[in-house]
Write a protein that holds these residues in place. Structure first.
Motif, PDB file in Angstrom:
ATOM      1  N   ILE A   7      -8.947  -3.882 -18.929  1.00  0.00           N
ATOM      2  CA  ILE A   7      -8.799  -2.441 -18.662  1.00  0.00           C
ATOM      3  C   ILE A   7      -8.592  -1.710 -19.991  1.00  0.00           C
ATOM      4  CG2 ILE A   7      -7.411  -0.679 -17.508  1.00  0.00           C
ATOM      5  CD1 ILE A   7      -6.671  -2.887 -15.441  1.00  0.00           C
ATOM      6  N   ARG A   8      -9.509  -0.864 -20.321  1.00  0.00           N
ATOM      7  CA  ARG A   8      -9.479  -0.162 -21.600  1.00  0.00           C
ATOM      8  C   ARG A   8      -8.798   1.198 -21.447  1.00  0.00           C
ATOM      9  NH1 ARG A   8      -9.779  -4.425 -23.142  1.00  0.00           N
ATOM     10  NH2 ARG A   8     -11.617  -5.584 -23.868  1.00  0.00           N
ATOM     11  N   ILE A   9      -7.782   1.435 -22.281  1.00  0.00           N
ATOM     12  CA  ILE A   9      -7.058   2.715 -22.207  1.00  0.00           C
ATOM     13  C   ILE A   9      -7.226   3.543 -23.475  1.00  0.00           C
ATOM     14  CG2 ILE A   9      -5.362   1.717 -20.634  1.00  0.00           C
ATOM     15  CD1 ILE A   9      -3.403   1.602 -22.928  1.00  0.00           C
ATOM     16  N   ARG A  10      -8.100   3.094 -24.355  1.00  0.00           N
ATOM     17  CA  ARG A  10      -8.244   3.739 -25.664  1.00  0.00           C
ATOM     18  C   ARG A  10      -8.577   5.224 -25.549  1.00  0.00           C
ATOM     19  NH1 ARG A  10     -12.381   0.701 -29.331  1.00  0.00           N
ATOM     20  NH2 ARG A  10     -10.762  -0.882 -29.000  1.00  0.00           N
ATOM     21  N   ASP A  11      -9.434   5.585 -24.606  1.00  0.00           N
ATOM     22  CA  ASP A  11      -9.863   6.978 -24.475  1.00  0.00           C
ATOM     23  C   ASP A  11      -9.067   7.760 -23.434  1.00  0.00           C
ATOM     24  OD1 ASP A  11     -11.898   6.540 -26.373  1.00  0.00           O
ATOM     25  OD2 ASP A  11     -13.223   5.725 -24.825  1.00  0.00           O
ATOM     26  N   THR A  12      -7.990   7.170 -22.935  1.00  0.00           N
ATOM     27  CA  THR A  12      -7.170   7.821 -21.915  1.00  0.00           C
ATOM     28  C   THR A  12      -6.339   8.946 -22.532  1.00  0.00           C
ATOM     29  OG1 THR A  12      -7.035   5.760 -20.669  1.00  0.00           O
ATOM     30  CG2 THR A  12      -5.412   7.445 -20.145  1.00  0.00           C
ATOM     31  N   LEU A  13      -6.318  10.074 -21.854  1.00  0.00           N
ATOM     32  CA  LEU A  13      -5.572  11.236 -22.354  1.00  0.00           C
ATOM     33  C   LEU A  13      -4.318  11.464 -21.513  1.00  0.00           C
ATOM     34  CD1 LEU A  13      -8.575  13.684 -22.897  1.00  0.00           C
ATOM     35  CD2 LEU A  13      -7.375  12.342 -24.631  1.00  0.00           C
ATOM     36  N   PRO A  14      -3.268  11.976 -22.113  1.00  0.00           N
ATOM     37  CA  PRO A  14      -2.029  12.256 -21.355  1.00  0.00           C
ATOM     38  C   PRO A  14      -2.230  13.381 -20.358  1.00  0.00           C
ATOM     39  CG  PRO A  14      -1.865  13.094 -23.598  1.00  0.00           C
ATOM     40  CD  PRO A  14      -3.128  12.292 -23.542  1.00  0.00           C
ATOM     41  N   ILE A  15      -1.588  13.272 -19.195  1.00  0.00           N
ATOM     42  CA  ILE A  15      -1.701  14.315 -18.164  1.00  0.00           C
ATOM     43  C   ILE A  15      -0.330  14.740 -17.632  1.00  0.00           C
ATOM     44  CG2 ILE A  15      -4.036  13.675 -17.447  1.00  0.00           C
ATOM     45  CD1 ILE A  15      -2.864  12.098 -15.147  1.00  0.00           C
ATOM     46  N   VAL A  16       0.753  14.292 -18.289  1.00  0.00           N
ATOM     47  CA  VAL A  16       2.110  14.672 -17.875  1.00  0.00           C
ATOM     48  C   VAL A  16       2.848  15.199 -19.112  1.00  0.00           C
ATOM     49  CG1 VAL A  16       4.251  13.948 -16.748  1.00  0.00           C
ATOM     50  CG2 VAL A  16       2.076  12.843 -16.142  1.00  0.00           C
ATOM     51  N   SER A  17       3.017  16.494 -19.207  1.00  0.00           N
ATOM     52  CA  SER A  17       3.606  17.074 -20.418  1.00  0.00           C
ATOM     53  C   SER A  17       5.063  16.670 -20.663  1.00  0.00           C
ATOM     54  CB  SER A  17       3.474  18.599 -20.398  1.00  0.00           C
ATOM     55  OG  SER A  17       4.137  19.165 -19.292  1.00  0.00           O
ATOM     56  N   PRO A  18       5.923  16.570 -19.611  1.00  0.00           N
ATOM     57  CA  PRO A  18       7.313  16.175 -19.892  1.00  0.00           C
ATOM     58  C   PRO A  18       7.425  14.787 -20.537  1.00  0.00           C
ATOM     59  CG  PRO A  18       7.166  17.161 -17.722  1.00  0.00           C
ATOM     60  CD  PRO A  18       5.748  16.952 -18.189  1.00  0.00           C
ATOM     61  N   ILE A  19       6.571  13.859 -20.137  1.00  0.00           N
ATOM     62  CA  ILE A  19       6.607  12.525 -20.748  1.00  0.00           C
ATOM     63  C   ILE A  19       6.108  12.612 -22.187  1.00  0.00           C
ATOM     64  CG2 ILE A  19       5.651  10.188 -20.681  1.00  0.00           C
ATOM     65  CD1 ILE A  19       5.642  10.305 -17.683  1.00  0.00           C
ATOM     66  N   LEU A  20       5.095  13.419 -22.393  1.00  0.00           N
ATOM     67  CA  LEU A  20       4.547  13.575 -23.743  1.00  0.00           C
ATOM     68  C   LEU A  20       5.603  14.119 -24.704  1.00  0.00           C
ATOM     69  CD1 LEU A  20       1.815  13.206 -25.185  1.00  0.00           C
ATOM     70  CD2 LEU A  20       1.310  15.597 -24.655  1.00  0.00           C
ATOM     71  N   LYS A  21       6.514  14.938 -24.182  1.00  0.00           N
ATOM     72  CA  LYS A  21       7.551  15.555 -25.015  1.00  0.00           C
ATOM     73  C   LYS A  21       8.855  14.749 -25.036  1.00  0.00           C
ATOM     74  CE  LYS A  21       5.738  20.104 -23.710  1.00  0.00           C
ATOM     75  NZ  LYS A  21       6.009  21.339 -22.927  1.00  0.00           N
ATOM     76  N   SER A  22       8.890  13.656 -24.270  1.00  0.00           N
ATOM     77  CA  SER A  22      10.132  12.894 -24.121  1.00  0.00           C
ATOM     78  C   SER A  22      10.568  12.251 -25.436  1.00  0.00           C
ATOM     79  CB  SER A  22       9.940  11.812 -23.053  1.00  0.00           C
ATOM     80  OG  SER A  22      11.058  10.959 -23.013  1.00  0.00           O
ATOM     81  N   THR A  23      11.872  12.348 -25.710  1.00  0.00           N
ATOM     82  CA  THR A  23      12.405  11.737 -26.930  1.00  0.00           C
ATOM     83  C   THR A  23      13.476  10.692 -26.661  1.00  0.00           C
ATOM     84  OG1 THR A  23      14.010  13.539 -27.121  1.00  0.00           O
ATOM     85  CG2 THR A  23      11.921  13.769 -28.332  1.00  0.00           C
ATOM     86  N   ASP A  24      14.187  10.820 -25.534  1.00  0.00           N
ATOM     87  CA  ASP A  24      15.258   9.871 -25.264  1.00  0.00           C
ATOM     88  C   ASP A  24      15.289   9.356 -23.833  1.00  0.00           C
ATOM     89  OD1 ASP A  24      16.057  12.172 -24.039  1.00  0.00           O
ATOM     90  OD2 ASP A  24      18.091  12.196 -24.876  1.00  0.00           O
ATOM     91  N   ASP A  25      14.352   9.796 -22.993  1.00  0.00           N
ATOM     92  CA  ASP A  25      14.322   9.337 -21.604  1.00  0.00           C
ATOM     93  C   ASP A  25      14.001   7.848 -21.539  1.00  0.00           C
ATOM     94  OD1 ASP A  25      14.754  11.954 -20.611  1.00  0.00           O
ATOM     95  OD2 ASP A  25      12.617  12.391 -20.855  1.00  0.00           O
ATOM     96  N   GLN A  26      14.406   7.234 -20.429  1.00  0.00           N
ATOM     97  CA  GLN A  26      14.143   5.817 -20.195  1.00  0.00           C
ATOM     98  C   GLN A  26      13.068   5.662 -19.120  1.00  0.00           C
ATOM     99  OE1 GLN A  26      15.705   3.115 -21.909  1.00  0.00           O
ATOM    100  NE2 GLN A  26      16.373   4.822 -23.214  1.00  0.00           N
ATOM    101  N   PHE A  27      12.348   4.531 -19.176  1.00  0.00           N
ATOM    102  CA  PHE A  27      11.230   4.304 -18.264  1.00  0.00           C
ATOM    103  C   PHE A  27      11.281   2.901 -17.675  1.00  0.00           C
ATOM    104  CE2 PHE A  27      10.036   7.555 -21.218  1.00  0.00           C
ATOM    105  CZ  PHE A  27       9.269   8.451 -20.501  1.00  0.00           C
TER     106      PHE A  27
END
Length: 306
Positions: free
Chosen positions: A120-140
């Motif tokens: 499964i190739r994710i190289r060209d996958t783009l982010p679609i969730v802005s809060p995760i993109l901006k996350s600095t200390d959240d846990q997953f």
């Protein structure tokens, strides 16, 4: 601080081919003999329709792993002519070896799953969730094997727990399986009954089916201890996305709520409106108080979706 709990719907929302039906397509192309042998134990034979295959096994793959027709398997096994001069007396080891060879394909399943995930190739996958993109200390916490969080969103791997394994785990195969411990106990009971009646053929096939159920059983208690680190984080919100909040993984949600001392507000995103009632009922069953969780349309979560 937020805790994100991510399921396979997250990868699917990024248009990645990560459904178990995609896994089947991989097996059909790369390991067709394995796939045919595997599906036949679920009464899926060549020529069956796609809808039949999906509904019988692949739409809810992990749950359905326990749904082999053991009565038919045992009946057919007892009718086998092994060609031994002594008949069915004293051949328990021979029969067990025969049936273990018959079911050895199951040992390959997790390995093939890992090979598939690597395609499964994710190289060209783009982010679609802005809060995760901006996350600095959240846990997953993610139930996915892919590294979308790390590679697409730039989340440090130290903040991501792959609860059932990932591509980063070089030594361990991804974890999958059913949660139906009743099937294990039932076949154990049938085996005990066969031992009382000294039916060696039935003892043998019951032993192999018992091994099969154990091999394909995901005992989540073995993985819950990975969650204990959560107690040290002051989560004000827990967000669930891409997970049906059902099936074998359901007890994880209660465990996480317990570890976080039931102080956090839960936001759970559903994909289809028809899923809401089932998700609500499952959460209540796990001890959640309705005022502490909210069910939301996933379109609100995937705010950058193109």
């Amino acid at each position: 601080m937020k805790l994100y709990i991510i399921g396979n719907g997250f990868d699917l929302a990024h248009r990645l081919p990560t459904a178990y039906w995609d896994f089947r397509a991989y097996l059909e192309k790369m390991h067709p003999d394995f796939l045919e042998s595997f599906e036949q134990h679920y009464e899926i034979y060549p020529g069956a329709s796609e809808e039949y295959k999906r509904n019988l096994l692949w739409n809810d793959f992990e749950t359905n792993l326990a749904n082999i027709n053991e009565s038919v398997i045992i009946e057919n096994a007892l009718a086998l002519d092994m060609g031994l001069e002594s008949g069915p007396v004293g051949i328990e080891d021979t029969l067990r070896e025969y049936f273990r060879n018959e079911y050895k394909y199951i040992d390959l399943l997790a390995g093939y799953l890992k090979h598939w995930v690597r395609t499964i190739r994710i190289r060209d996958t783009l982010p679609i969730v802005s809060p995760i993109l901006k996350s600095t200390d959240d846990q997953f916490i993610t139930f996915n094997y892919t590294s979308v969080l790390e590679n697409v969103y730039g989340i440090d791997s130290g903040r991501v727990l792959h609860i059932h394994g990932s591509l980063h785990d070089q030594d361990d195969d991804p974890i999958l399986g059913h949660g139906n411990s009743n099937r294990i106990e039932d076949i154990k009971g049938r085996k005990n009954h066969a031992q009382i009646s000294r039916n060696e053929a039935e003892i043998s096939i019951c032993s192999v089916i018992h091994d099969y159920y154990r091999t394909t059983h995901k005992n989540i208690k073995n993985y819950m201890r990975k969650l204990t680190y959560l107690w040290k984080y002051p989560f004000d919100e827990i967000i669930v996305a891409g997970h049906s909040v059902a099936g074998v993984d359901l007890p994880y949600f209660r465990q996480i709520d317990d570890i976080t001392q039931r102080k956090s507000k839960w936001k759970i995103y559903y994909f289809r409106e028809s899923e809401k009632e089932g998700m609500h009922n499952n959460l209540i069953e796990q001890g959640f108080v309705p005022k502490r969780f909210e069910l939301l349309d996933s379109k609100e979560f995937y705010d950058l979706r193109r």
